[in-house]
Write an enzyme that holds these catalytic residues in place. Structure first.
Site, mmCIF file in Angstrom:
data_model
loop_
_atom_site.group_PDB
_atom_site.id
_atom_site.type_symbol
_atom_site.label_atom_id
_atom_site.label_comp_id
_atom_site.label_asym_id
_atom_site.label_seq_id
_atom_site.Cartn_x
_atom_site.Cartn_y
_atom_site.Cartn_z
ATOM 1 N N ARG A 153 -14.357 0.973 14.057
ATOM 2 C CA ARG A 153 -14.882 2.503 14.420
ATOM 3 C C ARG A 153 -14.242 2.702 15.802
ATOM 4 O O ARG A 153 -14.369 1.846 16.688
ATOM 5 C CB ARG A 153 -16.290 2.507 14.259
ATOM 6 C CG ARG A 153 -16.989 3.904 14.366
ATOM 7 C CD ARG A 153 -18.384 3.791 14.360
ATOM 8 N NE ARG A 153 -18.657 3.373 13.053
ATOM 9 C CZ ARG A 153 -20.271 3.416 12.483
ATOM 10 N NH1 ARG A 153 -21.060 3.838 13.413
ATOM 11 N NH2 ARG A 153 -20.621 2.657 11.466
ATOM 12 N N SER A 158 -19.810 7.524 9.879
ATOM 13 C CA SER A 158 -21.281 7.470 9.879
ATOM 14 C C SER A 158 -21.786 8.558 10.552
ATOM 15 O O SER A 158 -21.597 9.699 10.191
ATOM 16 C CB SER A 158 -21.626 6.047 10.157
ATOM 17 O OG SER A 158 -23.057 5.947 9.844
ATOM 18 N N HIS A 159 -22.727 8.210 11.383
ATOM 19 C CA HIS A 159 -23.567 9.232 12.151
ATOM 20 C C HIS A 159 -22.948 9.586 13.733
ATOM 21 O O HIS A 159 -23.585 10.192 14.390
ATOM 22 C CB HIS A 159 -24.950 8.509 12.474
ATOM 23 C CG HIS A 159 -25.034 7.470 13.137
ATOM 24 N ND1 HIS A 159 -24.507 6.148 12.750
ATOM 25 C CD2 HIS A 159 -25.081 6.952 14.679
ATOM 26 C CE1 HIS A 159 -24.764 5.153 13.630
ATOM 27 N NE2 HIS A 159 -24.963 5.632 14.779
ATOM 28 N N LYS A 190 -15.621 0.733 6.732
ATOM 29 C CA LYS A 190 -16.547 -0.183 6.214
ATOM 30 C C LYS A 190 -15.717 -0.886 5.246
ATOM 31 O O LYS A 190 -15.315 -0.269 4.232
ATOM 32 C CB LYS A 190 -17.566 0.489 6.009
ATOM 33 C CG LYS A 190 -18.652 1.056 6.860
ATOM 34 C CD LYS A 190 -20.003 1.691 6.469
ATOM 35 C CE LYS A 190 -20.497 2.222 7.723
ATOM 36 N NZ LYS A 190 -21.791 3.087 7.336
ATOM 37 N N ASP A 211 -27.563 10.794 6.855
ATOM 38 C CA ASP A 211 -26.599 10.879 7.906
ATOM 39 C C ASP A 211 -25.259 11.225 7.174
ATOM 40 O O ASP A 211 -25.213 11.362 5.930
ATOM 41 C CB ASP A 211 -26.546 9.377 8.573
ATOM 42 C CG ASP A 211 -26.236 8.311 7.761
ATOM 43 O OD1 ASP A 211 -26.001 8.361 6.198
ATOM 44 O OD2 ASP A 211 -25.423 7.102 8.302
ATOM 45 N N ASP A 221 -22.429 9.795 6.075
ATOM 46 C CA ASP A 221 -22.033 8.961 4.706
ATOM 47 C C ASP A 221 -23.148 8.641 3.888
ATOM 48 O O ASP A 221 -22.806 8.135 2.954
ATOM 49 C CB ASP A 221 -21.301 7.983 5.076
ATOM 50 C CG ASP A 221 -21.984 6.811 5.705
ATOM 51 O OD1 ASP A 221 -22.958 7.136 6.509
ATOM 52 O OD2 ASP A 221 -21.395 5.587 5.520
ATOM 53 N N ASP A 265 -25.765 6.668 3.713
ATOM 54 C CA ASP A 265 -26.368 5.300 3.584
ATOM 55 C C ASP A 265 -27.546 5.379 4.373
ATOM 56 O O ASP A 265 -28.349 4.239 4.350
ATOM 57 C CB ASP A 265 -25.308 4.418 3.869
ATOM 58 C CG ASP A 265 -24.958 4.175 5.309
ATOM 59 O OD1 ASP A 265 -25.002 5.310 6.093
ATOM 60 O OD2 ASP A 265 -23.938 3.485 5.596
ATOM 61 N N ARG A 266 -27.749 6.256 4.975
ATOM 62 C CA ARG A 266 -29.255 6.125 5.723
ATOM 63 C C ARG A 266 -29.971 7.384 5.559
ATOM 64 O O ARG A 266 -29.433 8.711 5.220
ATOM 65 C CB ARG A 266 -29.043 6.184 7.169
ATOM 66 C CG ARG A 266 -28.145 4.756 7.905
ATOM 67 C CD ARG A 266 -28.506 4.759 9.204
ATOM 68 N NE ARG A 266 -27.831 5.765 9.936
ATOM 69 C CZ ARG A 266 -28.401 6.512 11.068
ATOM 70 N NH1 ARG A 266 -29.409 6.263 11.506
ATOM 71 N NH2 ARG A 266 -27.733 7.610 11.567
ATOM 72 N N HIS A 282 -31.435 2.825 7.242
ATOM 73 C CA HIS A 282 -30.887 1.832 6.199
ATOM 74 C C HIS A 282 -31.822 1.254 5.380
ATOM 75 O O HIS A 282 -32.699 0.319 5.993
ATOM 76 C CB HIS A 282 -29.858 0.837 6.939
ATOM 77 C CG HIS A 282 -28.455 1.554 7.626
ATOM 78 N ND1 HIS A 282 -27.307 1.450 6.694
ATOM 79 C CD2 HIS A 282 -28.292 1.661 8.913
ATOM 80 C CE1 HIS A 282 -26.461 2.110 7.243
ATOM 81 N NE2 HIS A 282 -26.994 2.128 8.720
#
Length: 452
Positions: free
Chosen positions: A12, A100-101, A110, A235, A237, A239-240, A322
């Site tokens: 990232r 992501s965030h 990822k 978030d 993407d 995933d959270r 998560h």
């Protein structure tokens, strides 16, 4: 090449500064060589809504197929949908292109091998492949596949029904989770409405992080305005997740995990449930009280997934939202599936709000991110760890340092995704909370000054 983009559980950085066309071309060759050495034949590519993601996906697809590996392109999709495709399409690996965030000018990757994301030393192997210019040659093929309808249907098939209809507000923060989250809620019979639903990599309404005050401010206002039973934030993407209850209170991931753990342990007493070092003491106590076995682990989606499998646990959860289900799901972190399981619990309760009201009430901080350059953040935490071992009790150093000061506790750990040191504190009352937070923060600033 900025080697610091190769982090503990993903790759990232800042677009153009760290991640540009040349970097992504090299990454495609390096990841393909890494995969080829593990016998990988077919992989999945998915992306979030960031403005740089389509170009990065095209470069990766061209580079991976040129190395002899076939690509299944699922397009604009939540990261959990990429994980899902690994199981459902019989793939050998994949990449989710996502920041992501993080802020809009960031992006990342990822990387999955087999059915799970790689981390730690395996990510550093990809860096080494890239530095050495290792590449394979071949003639792979690329095809597109819309995985979202199957993903939504599978979630719906795993939720116990019938359920009463709850009033739900969804806020994906202009990330990629809006459409599938709305489809799931509506498929469950919820009275669902949404804000910030349109994917937009500029994130024009608010930062795409449902665990910070800015990230849930709009959601909180909408829950109160519409008198909703619950607000669910995702978030960038998806995933959270973050949650706002009917009273407008933010419910963090550790307490969401406590609610979900109670429900699982009613059906499966004695199961292991995993939290991480940022989680409230109350989570681990709730798991014990409900007849489960609490385990404390390291922070990080790849690390938590690995621990879930290692321990053969039913559930794992992070304070950051998560949440990983091995119970009735595939073991990966998925904000949309976690939301569906939470709605299952709430809709089965006589009083949905009482589920939140029964949670233990402690004075605690959210996740605090103290700015600290990447170059010194690990050294700062190491020095603080030495200090804590002399001045506090019960120091746990599996991930940074978690320590106790009487009934209060604190955590100091270097972030693996940002140039920050992550802090969290909890105490029985506001005065004790303020005291431990102030003392620790002052000490960290003092250490930072000596290392600059």
């Amino acid at each position: 090449m900025n080697t610091q983009v190769f982090r503990e559980y993903d790759i990232r950085g800042v677009v153009e500064d760290d991640l540009n066309e040349e970097f992504v071309t090299g990454l495609a060759q390096a990841v393909s060589a890494y995969w080829a050495d593990h016998g990988v034949k077919r992989v999945c590519l998915g992306m979030d809504a960031r403005l740089s993601s389509p170009l990065f996906k095209a470069i990766l697809s061209d580079g991976i197929t040129a190395c002899g590996i076939d690509v299944v392109d699922i397009g604009l999709a939540p990261t959990p949908a990429m994980y899902y495709a690994l199981f459902r399409l019989g793939l050998d690996g994949g990449i989710a292109i996502t920041g992501s965030h993080n802020p809009p000018d960031n992006n990342g990757f990822k990387v999955a091998l087999g059915k799970t994301t790689i981390h730690g030393a395996e990510i550093q192997k990809i860096r080494a492949y890239m530095e050495r210019g290792i590449r394979k040659r071949g003639a792979g093929k690329a095809r597109s596949h819309d995985i979202i309808p199957e993903y939504v249907d599978d979630i719906l098939a795993r939720i116990h029904r019938p359920l009463r209809s709850l009033k739900v507000v969804i806020d994906p923060g202009n990330g990629v989770g809006g459409a599938p989250a709305m489809a799931v809620c509506q498929g469950l019979g919820m009275d669902a409405s949404g804000i910030c639903l349109e994917p937009d990599g500029r994130f024009p309404n608010h930062h795409p992080d449902p665990t910070i005050s800015e990230g849930v401010a709009m959601l909180t206002s909408e829950v109160i305005r519409t008198k909703a039973d619950i607000g669910i934030g995702l978030d960038g993407d998806a995933d959270r997740l973050g949650v706002v209850d009917a009273k407008g209170r933010v419910v963090y991931g550790d307490m969401i995990t406590a609610i979900l753990a109670r429900a699982i342990l009613k059906e499966r007493p004695g199961e292991k449930i995993i939290g991480e070092v940022k989680c409230s003491k109350a989570l681990f106590e709730e798991i014990k009280h409900a007849g489960g076995i609490p385990i404390m682990g390291k922070v990080g989606h790849s690390l938590m997934k690995a621990r879930l499998m290692e321990e053969q646990a039913a559930l794992a959860g992070e304070m950051s939202g998560h949440i990983f289900f091995a119970d009735r799901w595939y073991g990966f972190d998925d904000g949309i599936y976690a939301a569906a399981r939470l709605l299952e619990v709430l809709a089965a309760a006589d009083d949905p709000q009482a589920v939140f009201d029964r949670l233990p009430r402690m004075e605690n901080t959210p996740e605090i991110r103290l700015a600290c350059p990447d170059e010194i953040k690990f050294a700062v935490v190491d020095r603080f760890k030495d200090f804590a071992s002399e001045h506090y009790q019960n120091c746990i150093d599996i991930d940074g340092v978690r320590f106790e000061d009487g009934e209060a506790w604190g955590l100091v750990r270097p972030s693996n995704t940002q140039p920050v040191i992550v802090l969290r504190f909890e105490a029985a009352d506001a005065e004790k909370l303020a005291n431990i937070q102030s003392a620790v923060t002052d000490k960290l600033f003092e250490i930072m000054q000596t290392l600059r």
